[in-house]
Design a protein around this motif. Structure first.
Motif, mmCIF file in Angstrom:
data_model
loop_
_atom_site.group_PDB
_atom_site.id
_atom_site.type_symbol
_atom_site.label_atom_id
_atom_site.label_comp_id
_atom_site.label_asym_id
_atom_site.label_seq_id
_atom_site.Cartn_x
_atom_site.Cartn_y
_atom_site.Cartn_z
ATOM 1 N N PRO A 1 -15.203 -7.970 38.669
ATOM 2 C CA PRO A 1 -14.512 -9.185 39.141
ATOM 3 C C PRO A 1 -14.029 -10.044 37.982
ATOM 4 O O PRO A 1 -14.660 -10.103 36.927
ATOM 5 N N GLU A 2 -12.891 -10.687 38.169
ATOM 6 C CA GLU A 2 -12.432 -11.655 37.174
ATOM 7 C C GLU A 2 -12.986 -13.037 37.479
ATOM 8 O O GLU A 2 -12.993 -13.913 36.618
ATOM 9 N N ASN A 3 -13.459 -13.234 38.716
ATOM 10 C CA ASN A 3 -14.054 -14.511 39.108
ATOM 11 C C ASN A 3 -15.118 -14.234 40.160
ATOM 12 O O ASN A 3 -14.806 -13.811 41.276
ATOM 13 N N LEU A 4 -16.390 -14.451 39.788
ATOM 14 C CA LEU A 4 -17.499 -14.139 40.696
ATOM 15 C C LEU A 4 -17.396 -14.914 41.999
ATOM 16 O O LEU A 4 -17.619 -14.363 43.084
ATOM 17 N N PHE A 5 -17.035 -16.186 41.908
ATOM 18 C CA PHE A 5 -17.031 -17.035 43.095
ATOM 19 C C PHE A 5 -15.932 -16.631 44.072
ATOM 20 O O PHE A 5 -16.096 -16.727 45.288
ATOM 21 N N MET A 6 -14.814 -16.134 43.554
ATOM 22 C CA MET A 6 -13.780 -15.612 44.439
ATOM 23 C C MET A 6 -14.268 -14.338 45.125
ATOM 24 O O MET A 6 -14.017 -14.119 46.311
ATOM 25 N N ALA A 7 -14.986 -13.498 44.373
ATOM 26 C CA ALA A 7 -15.522 -12.265 44.955
ATOM 27 C C ALA A 7 -16.521 -12.583 46.058
ATOM 28 O O ALA A 7 -16.580 -11.905 47.089
ATOM 29 N N MET A 8 -17.301 -13.640 45.874
ATOM 30 C CA MET A 8 -18.339 -13.994 46.850
ATOM 31 C C MET A 8 -17.763 -14.606 48.121
ATOM 32 O O MET A 8 -18.473 -14.738 49.119
ATOM 33 N N THR A 9 -16.487 -14.990 48.088
ATOM 34 C CA THR A 9 -15.878 -15.556 49.294
ATOM 35 C C THR A 9 -15.242 -14.495 50.166
ATOM 36 O O THR A 9 -14.703 -14.800 51.229
ATOM 37 N N ASN A 10 -15.317 -13.234 49.739
ATOM 38 C CA ASN A 10 -14.683 -12.153 50.480
ATOM 39 C C ASN A 10 -15.650 -10.982 50.591
ATOM 40 O O ASN A 10 -15.955 -10.320 49.591
#
Length: 434
Positions: free
Chosen positions: A148-157
């Motif tokens: 992931p380039e952004n963990l928090f974006m990954a965690m929203t999906n």
């Protein structure tokens, strides 16, 4: 008056849901069911989605970080983890082979499969578009997508679950490598988070009978329409699906594990089964690897002669990361649902299921119902409609009991293999089957 066990409540909820759905079709109450009952099934599904990411993140970090206490036993740890991963991959592949041979999802009539396909046409079109876009990318793009380039974006999906799993593995390894005094509070935090999430799972499972009732009532109404007799087709296909899963689970216990026990463990498999039988029966009744763990350890030490140094590490780790039965079930269930919706899964998609089911099993909680939560992850990663879970919930309790039995048998098998290679397998005491 003694309260009914949860599995009986769920079974009653299933029966009442099917009964209500058929009655609704007969009495013209389909719209009432769709408006006032089916939404509670959607809420139940959403609750499962809600905890998927935090459950995997906390469970994986906690499980990997726990290795820090036995860092000097890296040889045993490596053997254990590699063997667990190998048996899990084998179970997933076995499930995929069986479901592609028997094709239980295609047992639905062409008319019903067309209805399912039309119902989720948007999902199918989106998946096809995504596949076309992927074909234009480089061969290593799937590996690139895992990071992931952004963990928090990954965690929203939830569809980016592999990215969350990657971070959890990376973070857990980092905790092992930093000084113990620095890692301890972080590990304690995630252990607390993991415990809290498992309690949330318990709470969700308390309302499972109602969620299952609503899901099945809505499913039967959608499936049967104004013809209650059409529900019989659903029951027959589900029976076929169950047979495919059970064949896979039996092959694990009576074909795969015997080879490992005899060839590597150099032990008699009949003796092995007799020794682990009490733990198998407890696993079958509780559907929980964690609840069965004390019995599994006792059977492994007293009945199978495995040294406590091995059982105290291999078996608790197995209850967390080794879910052969659950992984096999997930692969069969995912492809079954795809077949039912007329979604063709190519080799790349099925290899994705192998990877996701294997890694998701590492983060699966050793509690009843966790398999469904992990299946949500597998379905979303493969682009299969998550609503298809409603198709397989009816027989899930029975299959959960059987796959948990396979899970703990696999744990004991690996413990025996590791003990034999480490010279820590001794003549057992007299076996007493309770």
């Amino acid at each position: 008056m003694k309260k009914l066990a949860l599995h009986w409540q769920i079974l009653i909820g299933m029966a009442l849901g099917v009964g209500w759905g058929m009655m609704s079709s007969s009495l013209g109450l389909n719209q009432f069911t769709a408006d006032w009952i089916s939404p509670f099934g959607t809420i139940f599904i959403n609750l499962l989605k809600l905890i998927a990411v935090p459950l995997v993140l906390a469970s994986l970090i906690t499980g990997i970080a726990s290795l820090s206490d036995i860092s000097k036993l890296s040889r045993i740890g490596t053997k254990t983890i590699v063997t667990y991963l190998a048996t899990t991959v084998l179970a997933v592949v076995l499930g995929l082979v069986l479901v592609n041979i028997f094709e239980p999802g295609k047992a639905f009539s062409p008319q019903k499969r067309e209805e399912f396909k039309e119902q989720y046409a948007a999902t199918t079109v989106e998946k096809s578009s995504d596949a076309a876009a992927v074909e234009q990318l480089g061969p290593l793009q799937p590996i690139v997508d895992i990071v992931p380039e952004n963990l928090f974006m990954a965690m929203t999906n939830n569809g980016s679950m592999l990215q969350v799993i990657f971070f959890a593995l990376f973070f857990g390894i980092a905790l092992i490598l930093i000084p113990p005094d620095k890692a301890a509070p972080v590990s304690a935090f995630f252990d607390g988070v993991n415990t809290a999430i498992l309690k949330i799972v318990d709470i969700i499972m308390m309302v499972a009978p109602y969620g299952v009732f609503a899901l099945l009532a809505g499913l039967v109404v959608d499936f049967a329409g104004d013809d209650p007799g059409a529900a019989l087709e659903l029951l027959m296909v589900l029976g076929y699906y169950c047979i495919v899963v059970i064949i896979g689970l039996l092959l694990m216990i009576f074909a795969v594990y015997p080879i490992l026990v005899v060839v590597i463990g150099k032990s008699n498999y009949k003796h092995f089964l007799k020794g682990i039988f009490p733990a198998q029966m407890l696993a079958f009744s509780t559907s929980s690897s964690a609840a069965t763990l004390p019995a599994t350890m006792e059977c492994a030490e007293k009945n199978l002669g495995i040294n406590k140094e091995i059982t105290s590490f291999v078996l608790p780790l197995g209850a967390t990361v080794n879910m052969d039965g659950t992984s096999l079930y997930q692969s069969v269930a995912a492809v079954f649902i795809a077949q039912a919706y007329g979604i063709e899964l190519d080799l790349a998609a099925q290899l994705g299921i192998v990877m996701t089911a294997t890694l998701a099993s590492i983060g699966a909680a050793a509690v009843p119902g966790a398999g469904i939560v992990m299946l949500v992850i597998v379905l979303q990663q493969a682009g299969i409609p998550i609503e298809g879970i409603a198709l397989i919930l009816a027989p899930d309790r029975l299959l959960d009991m059987m796959r948990t039995t396979v899970n703990i048998t696999g744990d004991a098998t690996v413990a025996m293999m590791v003990a034999r290679t480490e010279g820590q397998l001794h003549p057992p005491t007299e076996i007493k089957v309770k």
